[in-house]
Structure formats: C-alpha cells, structure tokens
Write an enzyme that holds these catalytic residues in place. Structure first.
Site, PDB file in Angstrom:
ATOM      1  N   GLU A 162       0.812  -1.217   0.000  1.00  0.00           N
ATOM      2  CA  GLU A 162       0.000   0.000   0.000  1.00  0.00           C
ATOM      3  C   GLU A 162       0.847   1.270   0.000  1.00  0.00           C
ATOM      4  O   GLU A 162       0.357   2.358   0.314  1.00  0.00           O
ATOM      5  CB  GLU A 162      -0.925   0.003   1.217  1.00  0.00           C
ATOM      6  N   SER A 218      -6.481  -2.419   1.618  1.00  0.00           N
ATOM      7  CA  SER A 218      -6.829  -1.881   0.299  1.00  0.00           C
ATOM      8  C   SER A 218      -7.306  -2.956  -0.677  1.00  0.00           C
ATOM      9  O   SER A 218      -7.177  -2.811  -1.885  1.00  0.00           O
ATOM     10  CB  SER A 218      -5.627  -1.134  -0.316  1.00  0.00           C
ATOM     11  N   TYR A 255      -9.733   3.260  -5.346  1.00  0.00           N
ATOM     12  CA  TYR A 255      -8.747   4.302  -5.594  1.00  0.00           C
ATOM     13  C   TYR A 255      -8.701   4.842  -7.026  1.00  0.00           C
ATOM     14  O   TYR A 255      -8.079   5.867  -7.268  1.00  0.00           O
ATOM     15  CB  TYR A 255      -7.349   3.788  -5.231  1.00  0.00           C
ATOM     16  N   ARG A 275     -11.590   3.301  11.231  1.00  0.00           N
ATOM     17  CA  ARG A 275     -12.771   3.033  10.403  1.00  0.00           C
ATOM     18  C   ARG A 275     -13.102   1.561  10.496  1.00  0.00           C
ATOM     19  O   ARG A 275     -12.213   0.707  10.474  1.00  0.00           O
ATOM     20  CB  ARG A 275     -12.480   3.404   8.941  1.00  0.00           C
ATOM     21  N   ASP A 277     -15.459  -1.528   8.784  1.00  0.00           N
ATOM     22  CA  ASP A 277     -16.218  -1.922   7.594  1.00  0.00           C
ATOM     23  C   ASP A 277     -17.194  -3.037   7.938  1.00  0.00           C
ATOM     24  O   ASP A 277     -16.844  -3.994   8.645  1.00  0.00           O
ATOM     25  CB  ASP A 277     -15.269  -2.397   6.496  1.00  0.00           C
ATOM     26  N   GLU A 325     -13.766  -5.735   9.056  1.00  0.00           N
ATOM     27  CA  GLU A 325     -12.431  -5.384   9.527  1.00  0.00           C
ATOM     28  C   GLU A 325     -12.437  -3.995  10.139  1.00  0.00           C
ATOM     29  O   GLU A 325     -13.360  -3.203   9.929  1.00  0.00           O
ATOM     30  CB  GLU A 325     -11.408  -5.432   8.394  1.00  0.00           C
ATOM     31  N   ASN A 361      -9.874  -0.600  10.394  1.00  0.00           N
ATOM     32  CA  ASN A 361      -8.705   0.064   9.818  1.00  0.00           C
ATOM     33  C   ASN A 361      -8.193   1.077  10.837  1.00  0.00           C
ATOM     34  O   ASN A 361      -8.901   2.031  11.169  1.00  0.00           O
ATOM     35  CB  ASN A 361      -9.077   0.778   8.521  1.00  0.00           C
ATOM     36  N   GLY A 408      -7.174   5.414   4.810  1.00  0.00           N
ATOM     37  CA  GLY A 408      -6.669   6.297   3.764  1.00  0.00           C
ATOM     38  C   GLY A 408      -7.139   7.728   3.955  1.00  0.00           C
ATOM     39  O   GLY A 408      -8.218   7.999   4.485  1.00  0.00           O
TER      40      GLY A 408
END
Length: 317
Positions: free
Chosen positions: A24, A150, A215, A254, A256, A269, A271, A275
């Site tokens: 990443e 990612s 992205y 964050r 998900d 998951e 984070n 990002g």
C-alpha cells in the site's frame, strides 16, 4: 484543543510518517501528502518522513509528535508504533497492540467472535486445503490475505478451482483465509474521538469493493446519508464502536460492515490508519459531520497530544 494549543504542543513542527515498503506504499504517499499539505495550510512546519528510508528513526527523533499516514504491514501493524514508543515520540492513532490486531483480519475476527460480535463465517486456507469441502462448507466466499489492506490480493470464489486460484493469488501476501460471502449492502463507519461519524454506504458495479473501485474508478458511489433508518444507522454505529473498542483502538479509525438480506450486520475489519486520499472515506464522513479536511487532521492530532501514548502502557484500551 485549539489549533494554537496544537502549535504550542508540537513546537510549531510535526513529522508525518508515510510511504514504507508495504503493497500500500503508493496510497500511503498520497495520504501523507494530503495530511502534510493540510497542516502546512494551518501554519505548521512539516517534515514528511518515508519509513522506507534507513535513517527515518534518526530523523523522527527531532520531533515530539508525529502523524502516522502509513498503510499496511511495517507501518499500520504496530511495528512503527513500538519504535515511536521506545523513542518517546507521541503518535496519532492506535497503540502497538491494537494496531497489530487491526492489521491481522483473521485474529481480529477471532477476537470479535469471543466478544459475541457478529462477523461472517471463515476458515483458514493453505496448500493442503480440501477446496471442494471448503466450498461445500461456506458456499460463495471472498478470499483474503490476513494482513493486507486496500483489498490487495482479494478474490471472490464459488467453485473449487476458483478457490484454489484465489488462494494462490492471496498467498503471495502471507496467511490466507476464506470468508463467507455476504450478499447485501456494504457500509463503513469512521470513528473519531470515540464517537461514530455518519455511516457511508458503498456501491460498485465491480464484483466487490476492490482496489480499482477504492482508488481509481470514478463510478463507485458513496451514499451519505447512507439510506438506513435512524434506528438501523444507530445500531450500525454502535456495532462499529463496540468493534473498535474491543480491539483496543483509540483516536481514529474506520470499521467496515456488511448488511445481509435479513437485516443483520456483519463486521469485516477495522482500519487503524485509514486512507486520507481524495477517494478516502473518513474525510467524506467527517465532511458529513461538519468537519473539513484541515479540521479533521487537527482533531486527530489533538487527540494524540491529549492522550499521549500513556493509555496502552498503563494497560488501558
């Protein structure tokens, strides 16, 4: 904490850690550049430090505080956090233990299950896995490297041959597991200062929310408000907060989540360093909550300054 207080606390200068050697890296460089520019706009002297450089620890020792904009192994997994702890440098985001757990999706899911939190069924994969038996057990599934972000190395599989091929793709990145495919809405909840920001629903025409959708594509749809009822969004936010706290995360992050057709939510998951690019989700959620990008990075840094690195050393989450 006002920005003037932040300036005084950091002595007018701040290190931003970015880059690294993970898969990443390019996303981290973009995140770090955006964060650096936001602080420069507010009057801080910024030194962007690439942790792939051999002298990064010598360079960061000049600073009392740093903002971590690293994604993936070697930066988001507790290793850099541990080095900063040893140097006495305060850093943004979660501590060593929570960072390591958040990076390892497999162990994170095991922790959530032990706490009674909902996550899709899963099994580990290896060279001697019975591919057909796994398909019979889980049905359609998503195959993931345990310690990448990612969506790198991820594939969907429904048949034994597809599953073996998906494992071969993911195996380049270390330990691999297969997770039951949940058909339904995909949501993400940003956490800031131990509070959940407005949820975002993610919609893509791809098979799943992959690297391209995250992205590159301009076709991915981000819905905020997310379309849930007030009651259901509150349930989603509370689940995300519980998941975040159970891992011991702090500062920001964050979570998900998928919502199945029957209405149940399933944790995917957490984070710990999400990002911060122009396609990123935490800035979108912050904007919906009334915070622009400069205010967001300032809030993240202020939380680190106020809390220091003491909470984990004292054994608190």
């Amino acid at each position: 904490m006002s920005f003037a207080d932040i300036q005084r606390a950091v002595g007018g200068k701040l290190a931003v850690l970015l880059g690294g050697n993970s898969a990443e890296r390019e996303i981290s460089l973009k995140s770090g550049a955006a964060v650096s520019e936001a602080f420069r706009r507010q009057g801080l002297e910024i030194e962007a430090i690439d942790v792939a450089d051999r002298d990064w620890m010598q360079r960061v020792q000049k600073f009392s505080h740093c903002f971590i904009a690293l994604h993936g192994p070697g930066g988001e997994d507790g290793t850099v956090q541990g080095a900063l702890e040893c140097m006495g440098v305060t850093y943004t985001g979660s501590g060593v233990m929570a960072s390591a757990l958040g990076m390892d999706k497999l162990r994170c899911k095991q922790l959530w299950l032990s706490a009674g939190l909902n996550t899709p069924r899963f099994t580990t994969l290896h060279a001697h896995t019975d591919w057909q038996a796994t398909v019979d057990e889980l049905g359609p599934m998503i195959v993931k490297p345990a310690c990448e972000g990612s969506s790198i190395g991820m594939s969907r599989a429904e048949a034994a041959a597809e599953l073996e091929a998906a494992w071969q793709t993911a195996n380049r990145y270390g330990q691999v597991f297969a997770e039951q495919w949940i058909s339904g809405g995909e949501y993400t909840v940003a956490i800031l200062d131990d509070a959940a920001l407005p949820a975002i629903k993610l919609e893509t025409d791809a098979a799943f929310y992959d690297f391209e959708a995250k992205y590159v594509s301009n076709e991915t749809r981000y819905l905020c408000p997310c379309g849930l009822s007030e009651e259901d969004e509150l349930e989603l936010q509370q689940l995300a907060l519980s998941a975040f706290r159970e891992v011991g995360c702090r500062g920001w992050g964050r979570v998900d989540v998928m919502r199945a057709a029957d209405g149940d939510f399933y944790l995917l998951e957490v984070n710990t360093v999400p990002g911060m690019t122009d396609h990123s989700l935490v800035p979108m959620a912050a904007k919906a909550a009334g915070l622009d990008f400069d205010q967001l990075v300032s809030r993240i840094l202020a939380a680190a300054i106020a809390g220091g690195n003491a909470a984990e050393r004292q054994g608190a989450p």
